[in-house]
Design a protein around this motif. Structure first.
Motif, mmCIF file in Angstrom:
data_model
loop_
_atom_site.group_PDB
_atom_site.id
_atom_site.type_symbol
_atom_site.label_atom_id
_atom_site.label_comp_id
_atom_site.label_asym_id
_atom_site.label_seq_id
_atom_site.Cartn_x
_atom_site.Cartn_y
_atom_site.Cartn_z
ATOM 1 N N GLU A 32 0.826 -1.215 0.000
ATOM 2 C CA GLU A 32 0.000 0.000 0.000
ATOM 3 C C GLU A 32 0.863 1.269 0.000
ATOM 4 N N GLU A 33 2.044 1.174 0.592
ATOM 5 C CA GLU A 33 2.928 2.337 0.666
ATOM 6 C C GLU A 33 3.574 2.672 -0.677
ATOM 7 N N ILE A 34 3.694 1.688 -1.558
ATOM 8 C CA ILE A 34 4.456 1.897 -2.793
ATOM 9 C C ILE A 34 3.632 1.765 -4.069
ATOM 10 N N ARG A 35 2.405 1.298 -3.962
ATOM 11 C CA ARG A 35 1.626 0.898 -5.143
ATOM 12 C C ARG A 35 1.354 2.021 -6.128
ATOM 13 N N ASP A 36 1.182 3.238 -5.658
ATOM 14 C CA ASP A 36 0.819 4.349 -6.543
ATOM 15 C C ASP A 36 2.006 5.205 -6.979
ATOM 16 N N THR A 37 3.204 4.734 -6.684
ATOM 17 C CA THR A 37 4.419 5.490 -7.011
ATOM 18 C C THR A 37 5.099 4.907 -8.235
ATOM 19 N N ASN A 38 5.614 5.770 -9.096
ATOM 20 C CA ASN A 38 6.450 5.316 -10.205
ATOM 21 C C ASN A 38 7.865 5.099 -9.677
ATOM 22 N N TRP A 39 8.421 3.924 -9.946
ATOM 23 C CA TRP A 39 9.761 3.589 -9.478
ATOM 24 C C TRP A 39 10.687 3.395 -10.663
ATOM 25 N N TYR A 40 11.972 3.676 -10.437
ATOM 26 C CA TYR A 40 12.969 3.606 -11.494
ATOM 27 C C TYR A 40 14.253 2.990 -10.952
ATOM 28 N N ARG A 41 15.083 2.578 -11.874
ATOM 29 C CA ARG A 41 16.403 2.064 -11.492
ATOM 30 C C ARG A 41 17.401 3.213 -11.590
ATOM 31 N N ASN A 42 18.127 3.470 -10.511
ATOM 32 C CA ASN A 42 19.126 4.527 -10.489
ATOM 33 C C ASN A 42 20.497 3.885 -10.521
#
Length: 201
Positions: A32-42
């Motif tokens: 629930e904490e991460i589901r709506d966030t766009n994530w990327y590889r840095n």
């Protein structure tokens, strides 16, 4: 809507796949904490340990999942920065985090702090703590030197040390290494060792 494709497993873990194919792991209870966030590889410096999962603000996933007090860091126990399950994360000081390091590229023996010393035709074991180089002794075999190095890590770094997989060392190696490390007890981040060393004085 997030740019991540998520999957979940019966053991309570989940994995996210980024658009570039990068896969990262987390605990389902954190979804629930991460589901709506766009994530990327840095990726920085081309080093695996400098590669993290981040959001568009540059916040790293592991710090997002495990709130860290000021002055502390989040360490990936296994060194896999894509494994962000809570069992693989721990809060530690910068010094403790530095103890958990992979084998350096210029290492030729296969074990950190162990090298062959030609003048004696023996293997030398060493450990570095706060810029102090602690000599742990010379040993006839590579395995003995690695065992000595493991004991040195146990004395000085405890659970934060990175250990090599070797048989349990004989008592004489343990006694020798502990005796050498006692002189540097004040630099130990392993509280149990510090108390034991102080109690034996």
């Amino acid at each position: 809507m997030s740019n991540v494709v998520y999957q979940f497993f019966q053991d309570g873990t989940g994995c996210g796949t980024l658009p570039d194919g990068t896969v990262f792991w987390f605990d389902r209870i954190c979804f629930e904490e991460i589901r709506d966030t766009n994530w990327y590889r840095n990726k920085r410096s081309g080093e695996p340990r400098s590669t993290y999962i981040i959001n568009c603000k540059g916040d790293m996933l592991h710090s997002f999942l495990l709130e860290c007090p000021p002055g502390y860091e989040v360490d990936h126990i296994s060194l896999d920065t894509f494994d962000n399950r809570l069992c693989n994360l721990r809060i530690c000081t910068h010094q403790q985090n530095q103890c958990n390091q992979p084998l350096q590229k210029n290492n030729t023996s296969g074990a950190s702090g162990v090298s062959f010393y030609p003048p004696r035709r023996k293997y030398r074991a060493r450990i570095k703590v706060c810029q102090h180089d602690i000599h742990l002794g010379y040993y006839l075999t590579f395995t003995e030197a690695v065992q000595a190095r493991n004991i040195g890590m146990e004395c000085m770094f405890g659970e934060y040390g990175r250990y090599n997989d070797v048989p349990t060392p004989p008592d004489w190696i343990r006694k020798r290494v502990v005796e050498k490390c006692k002189r540097f007890a004040e630099l130990s981040i392993c509280e149990a060792f510090f108390k034991e060393a102080a109690g034996n004085e």
